[in-house]
Scaffold this active site. Structure first.
Site, short mmCIF file in Angstrom:
data_model
loop_
_atom_site.label_atom_id
_atom_site.label_comp_id
_atom_site.label_asym_id
_atom_site.label_seq_id
_atom_site.Cartn_x
_atom_site.Cartn_y
_atom_site.Cartn_z
NE ARG A 280 -2.63 -0.90 3.56
CZ ARG A 280 -2.56 -2.01 4.29
NH1 ARG A 280 -2.98 -3.16 3.77
NH2 ARG A 280 -2.11 -1.99 5.52
CE LYS B 117 -13.95 10.98 0.95
NZ LYS B 117 -13.76 9.80 0.11
CD GLU C 23 -17.30 11.18 -1.61
OE1 GLU C 23 -16.34 11.32 -0.85
OE2 GLU C 23 -17.33 10.33 -2.52
CE LYS D 222 -15.08 12.47 -4.11
NZ LYS D 222 -13.70 12.07 -3.88
C1 5MM Z 1 -11.24 6.18 -2.54
O1 5MM Z 1 -12.49 5.68 -2.16
C2 5MM Z 1 -13.20 6.46 -1.18
C3 5MM Z 1 -13.95 5.57 -0.23
O2 5MM Z 1 -13.08 4.79 0.42
P1 5MM Z 1 -13.65 3.75 1.51
O3 5MM Z 1 -14.90 3.12 0.93
O4 5MM Z 1 -12.56 2.77 1.63
O5 5MM Z 1 -13.92 4.53 2.76
C4 5MM Z 1 -14.32 7.26 -1.84
O6 5MM Z 1 -14.95 8.12 -0.92
C5 5MM Z 1 -13.81 8.07 -2.98
O7 5MM Z 1 -13.02 9.11 -2.47
C6 5MM Z 1 -14.95 8.66 -3.78
O8 5MM Z 1 -16.05 7.80 -3.87
C7 5MM Z 1 -14.46 8.94 -5.16
O9 5MM Z 1 -13.99 7.73 -5.70
P2 5MM Z 1 -14.53 7.23 -7.11
O10 5MM Z 1 -13.81 5.94 -7.34
O11 5MM Z 1 -16.02 7.11 -6.95
O12 5MM Z 1 -14.14 8.33 -8.07
#
Ligand code: 5MM
Length: 346
Positions: free
Chosen positions: A48, A138, A179, A221
């Site tokens: 990671r 976030k 978000e 977001k």
């Molecule tokens: C990177 O994924 C984020 C959520 O992580 P966890 O489920 O592990 O908490 C997620 O919030 C992400 O930042 C957003 O959904 C944007 O990611 P996508 O893949 O939808 O562009």
């Protein structure tokens, strides 16, 4: 008013500066490991770390990326040569962001629905992250469309938590990214997605106002308004652009500096095309900047190429840079599908 108001305004503006978007790389260990597992990458802290180093050391990434959202494990990690990731980001001119939610958990009394947890001790965690160099945060809420859902209970519970989180962030000097994700999973129509997104944004902004969140010191977001992945009538690019913008105009105050979309399971090409059409058709008439805060739609091709092998790092970085560049173009309405040609990899 927050003691940090001026700094928060400046940070929020910088996060959505023209031609720039935000890179989401805040996968929790569970999510990151799931993505690694699918590609046969060992799910260890070292892999990671190596993957996050690959992303953050991508040459010239800050041409298109204003800030990156980290996970708690990542913000404490360093490069293989011992340079803290926070220092690498500061030197590259990438604003440090941090996921502070504790994940979406089953919502008691509402089968099939989730509420995001993590408000306990949030004030002190924010203070720690600020000291570590973070300047924005976030929190992701998840709304599912299905048989008889979402319920009012789920929408209100999530909107309330988002508002409590946002005001705590502003008091502690972090710009909150708010978000509320309406999931793309399911066979729902674009019309139903519009209705649910509209209700969700109404509830979110009502709660943000009630909790005295400063709209000019936050970033929204959202997910795009789009038919479910299994809907028999997939949405066209124009429908997504028109309905998403209509829904945002009806709900998002003009003082919010920017809207940075998640990709939510759309393909790379869809994510870029939808964002581009919104900007090409409406860009100069919108009160806020409209850009991206993608995770999968920026990272996925790089992750698939890398597959845990350090010999592939440089080429994977080129793929990441390429997607960031295309989404940057989309954020100013200058993307076209011909730009999709994969770059020549070294
Ligand atoms: C990177 O994924 C984020 C959520 O992580 P966890 O489920 O592990 O908490 C997620 O919030 C992400 O930042 C957003 O959904 C944007 O990611 P996508 O893949 O939808 O562009």
């Amino acid at each position: 008013m927050s003691n940090y108001a001026q700094e928060l305004r400046a940070t929020a503006q910088a996060m959505v500066a023209p031609g720039k978007g935000i890179l989401a790389m805040d996968e929790s260990n569970g999510t990151c490991n799931k993505r690694f597992d699918k590609l046969g990458i060992p799910t260890t802290e070292d892999r990671r770390r190596a993957y996050r180093e690959l992303i953050l050391t991508t040459p010239n990434l800050s041409e298109f990326i204003s800030g990156a959202i980290l996970y708690d494990e990542t913000i404490r990690q360093s490069s293989q040569t011992g340079v803290p990731f926070t220092q690498i980001m500061q030197q590259a001119g990438i604003i440090i962001g941090i996921k502070v939610d504790g994940g979406a958990k089953d919502l008691a009394g509402c089968p099939g629905e989730k509420v995001t947890e993590g408000l306990d001790e949030l004030g002190s965690r924010i203070a720690e992250y600020y000291k570590m160099g973070a300047r924005f945060a976030k929190w992701r809420a998840v709304i599912t469309i299905g048989e008889g859902i979402p319920s009012r209970t789920c929408i209100e519970a999530n909107a309330h938590a988002l508002a409590r989180y946002a005001v705590l962030c502003q008091e502690g000097g972090l710009v909150p990214i708010v978000e509320p994700e309406v999931l793309i999973d399911g066979d729902h129509t674009i019309e139903l997605c519009y209705e649910v997104t509209d209700q969700t944004l109404q509830a979110v902004f009502t709660q943000l106002r009630l909790h005295k969140v400063a709209f000019d010191q936050m970033i929204l977001k959202p997910s795009m308004v789009i038919a479910g992945l299994n809907c028999s009538t997939p949405s066209t690019v124009d429908q997504v652009a028109d309905q998403t913008i209509e829904c945002l105009l009806n709900n998002v105050p003009a003082s919010v500096p920017g809207v940075a979309f998640l990709s939510g399971g759309q393909t790379n090409e869809q994510s870029s095309a939808h964002l581009n059409t919104m900007n090409a058709r409406y860009g100069d008439r919108l009160p806020w900047r409209v850009t991206f805060s993608y995770a999968r739609a920026i990272q996925q091709s790089a992750l698939e190429y890398w597959r845990g092998n350090d010999a592939n790092t440089q080429a994977a970085q080129q793929l990441l840079y390429h997607r960031a560049k295309l989404n940057s173009a989309a954020s100013v309405g200058k993307y076209s599908p011909d730009m999709e040609k994969t770059p020549v990899l070294v």
